[in-house]
Design a protein around this motif. Sequence first.
Motif, PDB file in Angstrom:
ATOM      1  N   ALA A  91      48.512  56.538  52.900  1.00  0.00           N
ATOM      2  CA  ALA A  91      47.976  57.510  53.868  1.00  0.00           C
ATOM      3  C   ALA A  91      47.114  56.811  54.913  1.00  0.00           C
ATOM      4  O   ALA A  91      47.137  57.172  56.093  1.00  0.00           O
ATOM      5  N   LEU A  98      53.988  60.903  62.198  1.00  0.00           N
ATOM      6  CA  LEU A  98      53.495  62.173  61.647  1.00  0.00           C
ATOM      7  C   LEU A  98      54.328  62.581  60.436  1.00  0.00           C
ATOM      8  O   LEU A  98      53.787  62.989  59.401  1.00  0.00           O
ATOM      9  N   ARG A 123      49.585  67.003  48.115  1.00  0.00           N
ATOM     10  CA  ARG A 123      48.259  67.614  48.161  1.00  0.00           C
ATOM     11  C   ARG A 123      48.298  69.052  48.652  1.00  0.00           C
ATOM     12  O   ARG A 123      47.341  69.794  48.469  1.00  0.00           O
ATOM     13  N   VAL A 175      42.229  70.937  57.491  1.00  0.00           N
ATOM     14  CA  VAL A 175      43.474  70.183  57.369  1.00  0.00           C
ATOM     15  C   VAL A 175      44.643  70.999  57.926  1.00  0.00           C
ATOM     16  O   VAL A 175      45.523  70.473  58.614  1.00  0.00           O
ATOM     17  N   ALA A 205      48.820  69.037  65.349  1.00  0.00           N
ATOM     18  CA  ALA A 205      49.660  67.861  65.573  1.00  0.00           C
ATOM     19  C   ALA A 205      51.114  68.269  65.803  1.00  0.00           C
ATOM     20  O   ALA A 205      51.748  67.839  66.777  1.00  0.00           O
ATOM     21  N   LEU A 252      43.039  69.585  68.296  1.00  0.00           N
ATOM     22  CA  LEU A 252      43.602  68.510  67.481  1.00  0.00           C
ATOM     23  C   LEU A 252      42.671  67.302  67.444  1.00  0.00           C
ATOM     24  O   LEU A 252      42.440  66.718  66.382  1.00  0.00           O
ATOM     25  N   LEU A 271      41.086  65.903  64.039  1.00  0.00           N
ATOM     26  CA  LEU A 271      41.337  64.518  63.630  1.00  0.00           C
ATOM     27  C   LEU A 271      40.021  63.776  63.392  1.00  0.00           C
ATOM     28  O   LEU A 271      39.875  63.037  62.401  1.00  0.00           O
ATOM     29  N   VAL A 289      38.852  62.202  59.780  1.00  0.00           N
ATOM     30  CA  VAL A 289      38.458  60.820  59.507  1.00  0.00           C
ATOM     31  C   VAL A 289      37.077  60.788  58.837  1.00  0.00           C
ATOM     32  O   VAL A 289      36.845  60.019  57.899  1.00  0.00           O
ATOM     33  N   LYS A 339      37.544  61.968  55.155  1.00  0.00           N
ATOM     34  CA  LYS A 339      38.276  61.013  54.317  1.00  0.00           C
ATOM     35  C   LYS A 339      37.657  59.619  54.357  1.00  0.00           C
ATOM     36  O   LYS A 339      38.240  58.686  53.795  1.00  0.00           O
ATOM     37  N   ILE A 376      39.329  56.138  53.108  1.00  0.00           N
ATOM     38  CA  ILE A 376      39.837  55.204  54.115  1.00  0.00           C
ATOM     39  C   ILE A 376      39.233  53.824  53.881  1.00  0.00           C
ATOM     40  O   ILE A 376      39.930  52.805  53.893  1.00  0.00           O
TER      41      ILE A 376
HETATM   42  C1  HEM Z   1      47.182  63.528  63.578  1.00  0.00           C
HETATM   43  C2  HEM Z   1      46.763  62.710  62.681  1.00  0.00           C
HETATM   44  C3  HEM Z   1      46.693  62.985  61.170  1.00  0.00           C
HETATM   45  C4  HEM Z   1      47.234  64.017  60.439  1.00  0.00           C
HETATM   46  C5  HEM Z   1      48.061  65.191  60.942  1.00  0.00           C
HETATM   47  C6  HEM Z   1      46.847  63.798  59.052  1.00  0.00           C
HETATM   48  C7  HEM Z   1      47.194  64.643  57.990  1.00  0.00           C
HETATM   49  C8  HEM Z   1      46.695  64.516  56.684  1.00  0.00           C
HETATM   50  C9  HEM Z   1      46.844  65.490  55.653  1.00  0.00           C
HETATM   51  C10 HEM Z   1      47.557  66.835  55.794  1.00  0.00           C
HETATM   52  C11 HEM Z   1      46.222  64.996  54.520  1.00  0.00           C
HETATM   53  C12 HEM Z   1      46.075  65.682  53.169  1.00  0.00           C
HETATM   54  C13 HEM Z   1      44.691  66.240  53.140  1.00  0.00           C
HETATM   55  C14 HEM Z   1      44.333  67.014  51.907  1.00  0.00           C
HETATM   56  O1  HEM Z   1      45.130  67.865  51.472  1.00  0.00           O
HETATM   57  O2  HEM Z   1      43.244  66.772  51.416  1.00  0.00           O
HETATM   58  C15 HEM Z   1      45.689  63.693  54.836  1.00  0.00           C
HETATM   59  C16 HEM Z   1      45.037  62.857  53.949  1.00  0.00           C
HETATM   60  C17 HEM Z   1      44.536  61.597  54.271  1.00  0.00           C
HETATM   61  N1  HEM Z   1      44.535  61.022  55.533  1.00  0.00           N
HETATM   62 FE1  HEM Z   1      45.275  61.833  57.226  1.00  0.00          FE
HETATM   63  N2  HEM Z   1      46.104  62.643  58.964  1.00  0.00           N
HETATM   64  C18 HEM Z   1      45.983  62.121  60.242  1.00  0.00           C
HETATM   65  C19 HEM Z   1      45.301  60.976  60.600  1.00  0.00           C
HETATM   66  C20 HEM Z   1      44.678  60.110  59.704  1.00  0.00           C
HETATM   67  C21 HEM Z   1      43.985  58.902  60.084  1.00  0.00           C
HETATM   68  C22 HEM Z   1      43.758  58.433  61.532  1.00  0.00           C
HETATM   69  C23 HEM Z   1      43.562  58.302  58.905  1.00  0.00           C
HETATM   70  C24 HEM Z   1      42.832  57.000  58.679  1.00  0.00           C
HETATM   71  C25 HEM Z   1      42.798  55.956  59.376  1.00  0.00           C
HETATM   72  C26 HEM Z   1      43.970  59.147  57.815  1.00  0.00           C
HETATM   73  C27 HEM Z   1      43.729  58.885  56.457  1.00  0.00           C
HETATM   74  C28 HEM Z   1      43.944  59.774  55.423  1.00  0.00           C
HETATM   75  C29 HEM Z   1      43.580  59.537  54.025  1.00  0.00           C
HETATM   76  C30 HEM Z   1      42.926  58.280  53.470  1.00  0.00           C
HETATM   77  C31 HEM Z   1      43.944  60.682  53.311  1.00  0.00           C
HETATM   78  C32 HEM Z   1      43.781  60.914  51.809  1.00  0.00           C
HETATM   79  C33 HEM Z   1      45.060  60.617  51.107  1.00  0.00           C
HETATM   80  C34 HEM Z   1      44.934  60.673  49.604  1.00  0.00           C
HETATM   81  O3  HEM Z   1      43.824  60.801  49.099  1.00  0.00           O
HETATM   82  O4  HEM Z   1      45.990  60.609  48.955  1.00  0.00           O
HETATM   83  N3  HEM Z   1      44.641  60.237  58.322  1.00  0.00           N
HETATM   84  N4  HEM Z   1      45.995  63.425  56.176  1.00  0.00           N
END
Ligand code: HEM
Lengths: 380, 135
Positions: free
Chosen positions: A23, A84, A94, A113, A120, A152, A156, A160, A163, A167
């Motif tokens: 992720a 995406l 999740r 979320v 997005a 958005l 975002l 960040v 999370k 991260i």
């Molecule tokens: C448009 C951009 C992004 C979208 C649409 C997106 C979408 C998501 C979604 C839907 C989740 C699951 C959240 C949950 O149910 O708790 C998630 C988790 C996560 N995202 Fe993003 N994200 C984006 C950008 C980023 C960026 C820029 C980073 C880091 C550099 C990031 C790092 C993470 C991490 C570390 C998780 C947790 C995953 C896990 O614990 O398994 N995301 N993201």
Amino acid sequence: MKPRLPAVRPPVFKGRLHDARTATSIGRLLGVAIAICFGTGLISHYLQHPPGWLADYLPSRPSWGYRLTQGLHVASGIAAIPLLLAKLWTVYPRLFAWPPVRSVRHALERLSVAVLVAGAVFELLTGLLNTVQWYPWPFSFVPVHFAVAWLLAGALTLHVAVKYPDIKEHWSRKSPGTPALPAADGPDRRSFLTGVTAAVGAVTLTTVGQSFTPLKTFDVLAPRHPDHGPQSLPVNKTAAAAGVGQVDPAAYLLTVDGPRPYTLTLAELSAITQHASVLPIACVEGWSKSARWTGVRMTDLLRRAGAPPDARVRVTSLEKYGSYRVMEMGREYAHDPLTLLALTLNGQPLTPDHGYPARIIAPNRPGVLQTKWVTRLEVL
Amino acid sequence: MRTVVGAAGLALMAFGALMVWDQSTHWDVLIWLAGAVVLHDGVIAPLVVGVGFLVGGLKYRGLVRGALLAAGCLTLVALPVLLRPLPTANSSVLPLDYVRGLLISLAAVAVLAVLLGAGRWAWGRVGRADDPESR
Ligand code: HEM
């Protein structure tokens, strides 16, 4: 005994790579793509709709500035599609977190979320359809695409922050959290990332030629192609669509309003010293192409009208309808020596679709502001 | 710091939400936003998870996955140019034969994937022939 309802269970995901390292690796690429879209989108918005105080400070250089930023806007939006999808595939399990809501805080987090995902998908979908001039929705594209962009960007940023611990734990291969994941996933994750990169490369290569012309041979899926259009230059609005048709050169008159107003026939306009500019038409829809234009310098026309050196100009077109019939030009554009009231394109008189008999061409401006079929200039 | 960033995010979201609300058509926008999630979570994601399930056990899993990803994304990006009702406002919008373009792109992906796979297979055989243990 408590009566037991038949259990409704969320699906169980046993597959690999639904982890925080994946992720993070994909998320940061997606984050960069979205950030580029947001930044270049703001540039485009304020070049087109500057608040009054800003209009005179918009720079006319570099002359290829808008071509670059808007080309990047559309290209990074297209590149974000595979990113995406890969990201959402990784975190899909999740969605079925059990129990769905643990606390008020958790509910709010999930709501944010949902906004992130909605924003997005919405931005990429509406943006892509806009480039083919297809508007199947009941709202107007520009203000809504702009508003949801802020939504958005905010979601975002919040994401960040929320999370951040995850991260940080998984930022690099050596970060503390990564080695705790199954070791066998390492090569598989790298191969997945390679696959995602290949997909980004494929969609980019087949579309980016619409603005990055050296790659036009590979442009097989973009809505525009640099070589297709009247005089080998695409157009956005035809003379027919603007209700202009073929302008009669004998009847044409350019009116210039200012301290010393005057009018010019087409013959008189052609008799003034002509200058050449090599400038691109760079459309908001992402395509662009450079061309050689000749015509009269805007500064020469303004000086003749007795305009002060910091004057703005209002330009009016012969076009009957459309929100770009009247256009204003700030000081920097109006006094840039590259800015022309152009009469020819690549050595030929303009065709009606390119604004015959006279059109504006200025550096670093969105194509919709390169007014065609110009009939009137007003010193402001 | 984290709190500041989070708060900044919330502020941006509020600003965006206000601008959406300012639109006379805000309910339509909300329906489309919700629709975007439903489209993804309900249609695209299950499809992809399903394909992943089928491909998961294959020998060249990584290669097949990469090729399917590229092919799928190319198809997705081509959908608007293929499905947009015609005619367009002028002949320089959608000037190309996009069915042909998509087929060429998909064929290029397939050829590349097969070449890569064949290369790997051949490499694997050479590797084994050199390996004294396998004789
Ligand atoms: C448009 C951009 C992004 C979208 C649409 C997106 C979408 C998501 C979604 C839907 C989740 C699951 C959240 C949950 O149910 O708790 C998630 C988790 C996560 N995202 Fe993003 N994200 C984006 C950008 C980023 C960026 C820029 C980073 C880091 C550099 C990031 C790092 C993470 C991490 C570390 C998780 C947790 C995953 C896990 O614990 O398994 N995301 N993201």
